[in-house]
Enzyme design. Structure first.
Site, PDB file in Angstrom:
ATOM      1  N   ASN A 187       0.727  -1.382   0.290  1.00  0.00           N
ATOM      2  CA  ASN A 187      -0.248   0.279  -0.278  1.00  0.00           C
ATOM      3  C   ASN A 187       0.466   1.602  -0.207  1.00  0.00           C
ATOM      4  OD1 ASN A 187      -1.587   1.917   1.472  1.00  0.00           O
ATOM      5  ND2 ASN A 187      -3.375   0.738   1.634  1.00  0.00           N
TER       6      ASN A 187
ATOM      7  N   ASP B 155      -1.665  -5.010  10.544  1.00  0.00           N
ATOM      8  CA  ASP B 155      -3.177  -5.650  10.293  1.00  0.00           C
ATOM      9  C   ASP B 155      -4.109  -5.318  10.843  1.00  0.00           C
ATOM     10  OD1 ASP B 155      -4.538  -8.016   8.766  1.00  0.00           O
ATOM     11  OD2 ASP B 155      -4.717  -9.016   9.967  1.00  0.00           O
TER      12      ASP B 155
HETATM   13  P1  IMP Z   1      -5.742  -4.410   6.351  1.00  0.00           P
HETATM   14  O1  IMP Z   1      -5.233  -4.536   7.448  1.00  0.00           O
HETATM   15  O2  IMP Z   1      -5.486  -3.010   5.825  1.00  0.00           O
HETATM   16  O3  IMP Z   1      -5.673  -4.811   5.183  1.00  0.00           O
HETATM   17  O4  IMP Z   1      -7.136  -3.730   5.833  1.00  0.00           O
HETATM   18  C1  IMP Z   1      -8.359  -4.755   6.125  1.00  0.00           C
HETATM   19  C2  IMP Z   1      -9.153  -3.886   6.322  1.00  0.00           C
HETATM   20  O5  IMP Z   1     -10.375  -3.907   7.649  1.00  0.00           O
HETATM   21  C3  IMP Z   1     -10.157  -2.961   5.068  1.00  0.00           C
HETATM   22  O6  IMP Z   1     -10.161  -3.587   4.152  1.00  0.00           O
HETATM   23  C4  IMP Z   1     -11.225  -2.412   5.464  1.00  0.00           C
HETATM   24  O7  IMP Z   1     -12.685  -2.845   5.058  1.00  0.00           O
HETATM   25  C5  IMP Z   1     -11.069  -2.720   6.783  1.00  0.00           C
HETATM   26  N1  IMP Z   1     -10.912  -1.167   7.527  1.00  0.00           N
HETATM   27  C6  IMP Z   1      -8.893  -1.519   8.633  1.00  0.00           C
HETATM   28  N2  IMP Z   1      -9.274   0.192   8.736  1.00  0.00           N
HETATM   29  C7  IMP Z   1     -10.362   0.815   8.290  1.00  0.00           C
HETATM   30  C8  IMP Z   1     -10.580   1.828   8.523  1.00  0.00           C
HETATM   31  O8  IMP Z   1      -9.772   2.735   8.785  1.00  0.00           O
HETATM   32  N3  IMP Z   1     -11.643   2.744   7.837  1.00  0.00           N
HETATM   33  C9  IMP Z   1     -12.544   1.610   6.612  1.00  0.00           C
HETATM   34  N4  IMP Z   1     -11.674   0.696   7.564  1.00  0.00           N
HETATM   35  C10 IMP Z   1     -11.116  -0.262   7.463  1.00  0.00           C
END
Ligand code: IMP
Length: 200
Positions: free
Chosen positions: A10, A69
């Site tokens: 990201n 995560d």
């Molecule tokens: P990752 O840890 O960046 O893979 O995020 C995992 C998932 O959690 C994201 O795709 C969202 O669905 C949800 N998520 C995590 N943080 C946020 C946030 O700040 N806003 C909205 N959704 C979130």
């Protein structure tokens, strides 16, 4: 400067972590720069997945690694969608991820349920090397309530449906800087920086 690999593809996270860790003499590099493929995230807790991702990146690069995560945990759903937040509405792994379908499923799952409490969780793991027995692990939580009608254009994911009662606003209605300051990720990161300042 010490090199640190970020176990994520990201670009936004890379920029943010890069800026915040520069004063600690860390140069943050994406795992893609070392052709590290995405790690499996087979676990059902955030901390296990973050450790797996950090260890994978550290193992394949020989460098210290940082992983995160995160997700949304809804009290009445036993903590779901949890680690499955990104792919909550997916019925098979080949289906594309969709925030809109995730939100539709969340609202459908909560139909008729009065308890709307939910919180975002973010776990950060900094591993000095792949066999580090004592990685730095920090966790942030941000509590709110799920509403049925979306509000706001900012943020991403579940943000238009997560109301922060003391602000009277959804997360998607908050300015970017305010979200970053208050959010689960912001809190986990502040704790990580404090641990580094204390010599971790
Ligand atoms: P990752 O840890 O960046 O893979 O995020 C995992 C998932 O959690 C994201 O795709 C969202 O669905 C949800 N998520 C995590 N943080 C946020 C946030 O700040 N806003 C909205 N959704 C979130």
């Amino acid at each position: 400067m010490k090199k640190l690999v970020l176990a994520s593809g990201n670009a936004g996270k890379l920029r943010e972590f890069g800026q915040l860790l520069a004063p600690f003499d860390f140069e943050v590099l994406p795992q893609s720069a070392f052709a590290v493929p995405e790690a499996e995230e087979p676990h059902i807790t955030f901390v296990e997945n973050a450790i797996a991702k950090a260890r994978h990146a550290a193992r394949l690069t020989g460098l210290p690694a940082l992983a995160d995560d995160s997700g949304l945990c809804v009290t009445a759903l036993g903590g779901a969608p949890g680690v499955f937040s990104a792919r909550y509405a997916q019925s098979s792994p080949d289906e594309p991820k969709s925030d809109q379908r995730n939100n539709e499923k969340l609202i459908a799952d909560l139909a008729g349920i009065k308890d709307r409490r939910a919180h975002y969780v973010a776990v950060l793991v900094l591993m000095r090397h792949a066999d580090d027995p004592q990685p730095v692990v920090t966790e942030g939580e941000w509590h709110g309530e799920i509403i049925d009608t979306p509000r706001g254009e900012g943020g991403f994911g579940y943000d238009p449906y997560v109301l922060i009662p003391e602000l009277g606003k959804t997360v998607a209605e908050l300015p970017h800087e305010e979200k970053n300051r208050r959010s689960h990720r912001g809190q986990a990161l502040a704790q990580l920086l404090a641990r580094l300042r204390a010599g971790a």
